[in-house]
Design a protein around this motif. Structure first.
Motif, short mmCIF file in Angstrom:
data_model
loop_
_atom_site.label_atom_id
_atom_site.label_comp_id
_atom_site.label_asym_id
_atom_site.label_seq_id
_atom_site.Cartn_x
_atom_site.Cartn_y
_atom_site.Cartn_z
N UNK A 160 17.44 1.81 0.39
CA UNK A 160 16.20 1.32 0.23
C UNK A 160 14.85 2.17 0.11
N UNK A 161 15.13 3.65 0.83
CA UNK A 161 14.24 4.35 1.09
C UNK A 161 13.52 5.64 -0.79
N UNK A 162 14.51 5.40 -0.81
CA UNK A 162 15.28 6.03 -2.25
C UNK A 162 14.01 5.33 -3.82
N UNK A 163 13.98 3.41 -3.26
CA UNK A 163 13.23 3.10 -4.18
C UNK A 163 12.41 2.40 -3.96
N UNK A 164 11.89 3.30 -2.69
CA UNK A 164 10.23 3.06 -2.55
C UNK A 164 9.44 4.37 -2.88
N UNK A 165 8.50 4.14 -3.51
CA UNK A 165 7.79 5.42 -4.75
C UNK A 165 6.37 5.63 -3.29
N UNK A 166 6.44 6.88 -2.81
CA UNK A 166 5.57 7.83 -2.34
C UNK A 166 4.25 7.93 -2.48
N UNK A 167 3.30 7.13 -4.09
CA UNK A 167 2.92 6.94 -4.57
C UNK A 167 2.02 6.34 -3.11
N UNK A 168 2.34 5.25 -2.88
CA UNK A 168 1.37 4.21 -2.32
C UNK A 168 1.54 5.26 -0.02
N UNK A 169 2.86 5.93 -0.20
CA UNK A 169 2.20 6.46 1.92
C UNK A 169 1.52 7.59 0.82
N UNK A 170 1.26 8.25 -0.05
CA UNK A 170 0.09 9.84 -0.30
C UNK A 170 -1.27 8.87 -0.64
N UNK A 171 -0.86 7.22 -0.99
CA UNK A 171 -2.42 6.81 -1.28
C UNK A 171 -2.61 6.68 0.21
N UNK A 172 -2.19 6.10 0.78
CA UNK A 172 -2.91 6.36 1.99
C UNK A 172 -2.92 6.92 3.22
N UNK A 173 -2.13 8.18 3.01
CA UNK A 173 -2.83 9.08 3.70
C UNK A 173 -4.35 9.98 3.21
N UNK A 174 -3.94 10.13 1.78
CA UNK A 174 -5.39 10.37 1.39
C UNK A 174 -7.02 9.54 1.31
N UNK A 175 -6.87 8.25 2.20
CA UNK A 175 -7.40 7.67 2.78
C UNK A 175 -8.01 8.03 3.72
N UNK A 176 -7.13 8.85 4.23
CA UNK A 176 -7.42 9.12 5.72
C UNK A 176 -6.43 8.62 7.15
N UNK A 177 -5.38 8.03 6.78
CA UNK A 177 -4.00 7.05 7.54
C UNK A 177 -3.81 8.75 7.86
N UNK A 178 -2.92 8.75 8.83
CA UNK A 178 -2.15 9.33 9.89
C UNK A 178 -0.59 9.21 9.23
N UNK A 179 0.34 10.24 9.26
CA UNK A 179 1.72 9.36 9.21
C UNK A 179 1.91 8.41 9.47
N UNK A 180 1.62 8.60 10.88
CA UNK A 180 2.71 7.23 11.96
C UNK A 180 1.28 5.98 11.32
N UNK A 181 0.24 5.55 11.21
CA UNK A 181 -0.40 5.19 10.90
C UNK A 181 0.51 4.37 9.21
N UNK A 182 0.65 5.53 8.46
CA UNK A 182 1.36 5.12 6.89
C UNK A 182 2.79 4.91 6.75
N UNK A 183 3.62 5.17 8.19
CA UNK A 183 4.71 4.85 8.03
C UNK A 183 4.47 3.21 8.35
N UNK A 184 3.58 2.81 9.40
CA UNK A 184 3.62 1.79 10.14
C UNK A 184 3.44 1.17 9.26
N UNK A 185 2.14 0.92 9.07
CA UNK A 185 1.59 -0.06 8.04
C UNK A 185 1.97 0.00 6.41
N UNK A 186 2.58 0.54 5.75
CA UNK A 186 3.04 1.41 4.47
C UNK A 186 4.76 1.47 4.14
#
Length: 278
Positions: A160-186
């Protein structure tokens, strides 16, 4: 010449279908017979049936040993599902998203229990705990079930994780979200189908485990499969058929429910992605 080949092809397909049907009959006829005979009114399990009755299911509720075995199996399966889901998601995240020394070795060690037959694994762990003078206990039984179920949860989460594009996580972190918040919210919401599938599969593997439980369970503790085996040593009664039917319903029904939930979550995820792109 072509007509002869066509006839040979039809005969080959007919033979293949016949063999396939016979294999399925051989596999599922005993299960069907167990379910049907669990409603037999007679105390002697066999055909022809003398009547239809639910009395043997009532007998199960009055059997203290069966109720205790059910509670034990349910508790072990719930703990196994919770721990393997948590550890499996974290492990899959590490294997897919990060590069570190020993990554290949970790992946091999995690998947290895799925490649080793349960009997060999059960005997090996039993020899290990005997060599360090550790008596068999309920925590060891739970750890053994976690060891058996963890590879499947990791594989499902990885797929499942292979199919999740990193662009969503990178976009969240570029807006200031931490890794933990990115994992929890995205990441985690996108992994919900894998989380549900892994938890239900781990629950089923633990609840239905027989061979390993025979080696690891402490004295006086019975799970549902071992309880059925102990009851079969005395006689084959409709009460055993009723208990077997309960096991069949749970081990077949839970994955079916999981498949339905996965489809629902997948559809919602697709709708969410469609709205975001629109």
């Amino acid at each position: 010449m072509s007509g002869a080949r066509d006839r040979e092809g039809r005969w080959a397909w007919a033979l293949t279908r016949l063999v396939t049907v016979l294999v399925y009959v051989f596999m599922f006829a005993p299960i069907l017979a167990t379910v049907v005979l669990s409603f037999n009114k007679s105390m002697f399990g066999g055909f022809p049936m003398t009547g239809f009755s639910f009395q043997w299911y009532g007998k199960l509720l009055e059997n203290a040993a069966v109720v205790q075995a059910f509670k034990t199996s349910l508790w072990i399966a719930v703990v196994t599902a919770a721990v393997t889901t948590l550890v499996g998601i974290v492990t899959a995240l590490a294997l897919v998203r990060f590069d570190f020394r020993g990554k290949g070795l970790l992946g091999t060690l995690v998947i290895l229990p799925a490649l080793v037959p349960e009997t060999i694994l059960g005997v090996g762990l039993l020899i290990l705990i005997k060599s360090i003078d550790q008596p068999r206990s309920l925590p060891i039984l739970v750890l053994g079930h976690i060891l058996l179920a963890l590879p499947y949860v990791v594989l499902i989460a990885q797929a499942r994780m292979v199919g999740v594009k990193r662009i969503y996580e990178e976009a969240a972190m570029s807006l200031g979200a931490s890794r933990l918040s990115t994992f929890r919210e995205i990441t985690l919401p996108l992994l919900i189908p894998a989380v549900v599938a892994g938890a239900l599969l781990a629950f089923t593997i633990s609840f239905d485990n027989t061979s390993a439980s025979l080696f690891w369970r402490p004295a006086g503790v019975e799970t549902m499969p071992t309880q059925i085996l102990s009851m079969l040593k005395t006689s084959i009664s409709p009460e055993v058929n009723a208990l077997g039917t309960v096991m069949i319903v749970m081990t077949v029904g839970i994955p079916l429910i999981g498949g339905i939930l996965i489809q629902i979550f997948t559809r919602r995820t697709r709708r969410y992605k469609t709205r975001e792109t629109a």
